[in-house]
Design a protein around this motif. Structure first.
Motif, short mmCIF file in Angstrom:
data_model
loop_
_atom_site.label_atom_id
_atom_site.label_comp_id
_atom_site.label_asym_id
_atom_site.label_seq_id
_atom_site.Cartn_x
_atom_site.Cartn_y
_atom_site.Cartn_z
N ASN A 163 -8.31 -3.10 -4.26
CA ASN A 163 -7.02 -3.75 -4.50
C ASN A 163 -5.95 -2.74 -4.85
O ASN A 163 -4.81 -2.82 -4.40
N THR A 164 -6.31 -1.77 -5.70
CA THR A 164 -5.36 -0.74 -6.11
C THR A 164 -4.94 0.11 -4.92
O THR A 164 -3.75 0.36 -4.71
N SER A 165 -5.91 0.53 -4.10
CA SER A 165 -5.59 1.41 -2.97
C SER A 165 -4.78 0.68 -1.90
O SER A 165 -3.92 1.27 -1.25
N ARG A 166 -5.03 -0.63 -1.71
CA ARG A 166 -4.25 -1.39 -0.73
C ARG A 166 -2.79 -1.50 -1.16
O ARG A 166 -1.91 -1.58 -0.33
N GLY A 167 -2.56 -1.51 -2.47
CA GLY A 167 -1.19 -1.56 -2.94
C GLY A 167 -0.47 -0.23 -2.78
O GLY A 167 0.73 -0.19 -2.51
N LEU A 168 -1.22 0.87 -2.90
CA LEU A 168 -0.60 2.20 -2.85
C LEU A 168 -0.40 2.73 -1.43
O LEU A 168 0.57 3.45 -1.17
N PHE A 169 -1.30 2.38 -0.52
CA PHE A 169 -1.27 3.02 0.80
C PHE A 169 -1.24 1.99 1.92
O PHE A 169 -2.09 1.10 1.98
N ALA A 170 -0.29 2.15 2.82
CA ALA A 170 -0.24 1.30 4.01
C ALA A 170 -1.15 1.87 5.10
O ALA A 170 -1.73 1.14 5.89
N ASN A 171 -1.27 3.20 5.11
CA ASN A 171 -2.07 3.88 6.13
C ASN A 171 -3.55 3.81 5.77
O ASN A 171 -3.97 4.25 4.69
#
Length: 311
Positions: A163-171
């Motif tokens: 969840n955290t990484s999906r918020g930070l990175f679109a790529n």
């Protein structure tokens, strides 16, 4: 009035959007930059990206404060106070909100990253920001750390890595690199003993503060704790819901469209404020009824998808 008109259409305009709306050049509108800055400073406008008022606020998307909008619509007087700087706890919550927004409604991450420079210039004297700067964490490390702190402050001992990484990175590639770095414990905050990671796959890994981190943050007067229950990560986020075309009769379609419109951010705020002003409980409760297979459950999911909500 131009900003209000665009806000009513559920848009948060930039200077370039305003110039198009009122049919003038951007250069002509920039002549009023000081006036726009003054509206921010006096509490009439807020940035769409970050609840921090600076001389740079006008460069991004912005909107009229909800209380000011309510006063305009109800034709009543309003005493507006100048916004105060965010506390360290409020700053954590604001960054968490931005990251969650990125994950659910495809927020502009470039603006999110640009805000870190704004934070450092305006809140660089805070002990927590000094700690992040002194440990030479990169921007993503800083945002991840603050997100975990905010989750802990809300009572969640752990937070979901994906969840955290999906918020930070679109790529997707960059996201996977970050998740692998975290799982392999190559993230500086993990190496230094401030963050725990449990799980060997991103989809099942959880992140949490260590005792060492809690002691440090408590010394900064940030009331984090390890004595809380783990977060229930059973939510289905809006960006993971597959969009589908639904078919209803005219009456049901009109009802669903009204519900969706009521759950749009600006309209929802107006409804909840009106209910609160009349002494009623706030929020919207809707009953879906009908025979099996008529689209009740899927209607809820598609409504959540359209309004950026979790199920």
């Amino acid at each position: 009035m131009a900003i209000l008109e665009l806000n009513i259409e559920n848009e948060s305009p930039k200077i370039s959007d305003l110039s198009i709306h009122i049919k003038c050049s951007t250069m002509e509108l920039l002549a009023y930059k000081n006036d726009i800055e003054d509206l921010f400073a006096r509490g009439f406008l807020k940035s769409h990206y970050l609840d921090i008022v600076t001389l740079e606020s006008w460069k991004g998307e912005f909107s009229i404060m909800p209380d000011v909008q309510d006063a305009i619509f109800s034709n009543k007087k309003l005493s507006v106070t100048s916004p105060q700087p965010l506390s360290e706890v409020e700053l954590c919550f604001e960054i968490e909100r931005q990251i969650d927004h990125c994950r659910t409604v495809k927020y502009n991450r470039v603006q999110l990253y640009n805000q870190w420079n704004v934070i450092q210039r305006n809140y660089g004297h805070y002990d927590m920001i000094k700690f992040l700067q002194n440990n030479i964490y990169d921007l993503n490390d800083c945002y991840s750390f603050l997100y975990i702190v905010a989750e802990n402050l809300k009572g969640y001992r752990t937070t979901d890595l994906s969840n955290t990484s999906r918020g930070l990175f679109a790529n997707m590639g960059i996201r996977i690199d970050f998740e692998n770095k975290t799982i392999n414990k190559e993230w500086p905050a993990i190496k230094q003993g401030y963050i725990n990671v449990n799980g060997d796959l991103a989809s099942r890994a959880n992140l949490g503060l260590t005792t060492k981190a809690c002691k440090l943050l408590n010394s900064f007067k940030i009331p984090v704790s390890l004595g809380k229950k783990p977060k229930n990560d059973s939510l289905t986020m809006a960006d993971s819901i597959k969009k589908k075309k639904m078919f209803y009769n005219a009456f049901a379609k009109a009802e669903l469209e009204q519900i969706t419109a009521s759950l749009k951010p600006l309209k929802y705020k107006q409804i909840t404020r009106s209910l609160k002003g009349e002494g009623y409980p706030t929020g919207i409760c809707t009953l879906f009824y009908g025979a099996p297979g008529t689209g009740k459950t899927e209607g809820v999911y598609q409504n959540a998808k359209a309004t950026g909500r979790a199920v």
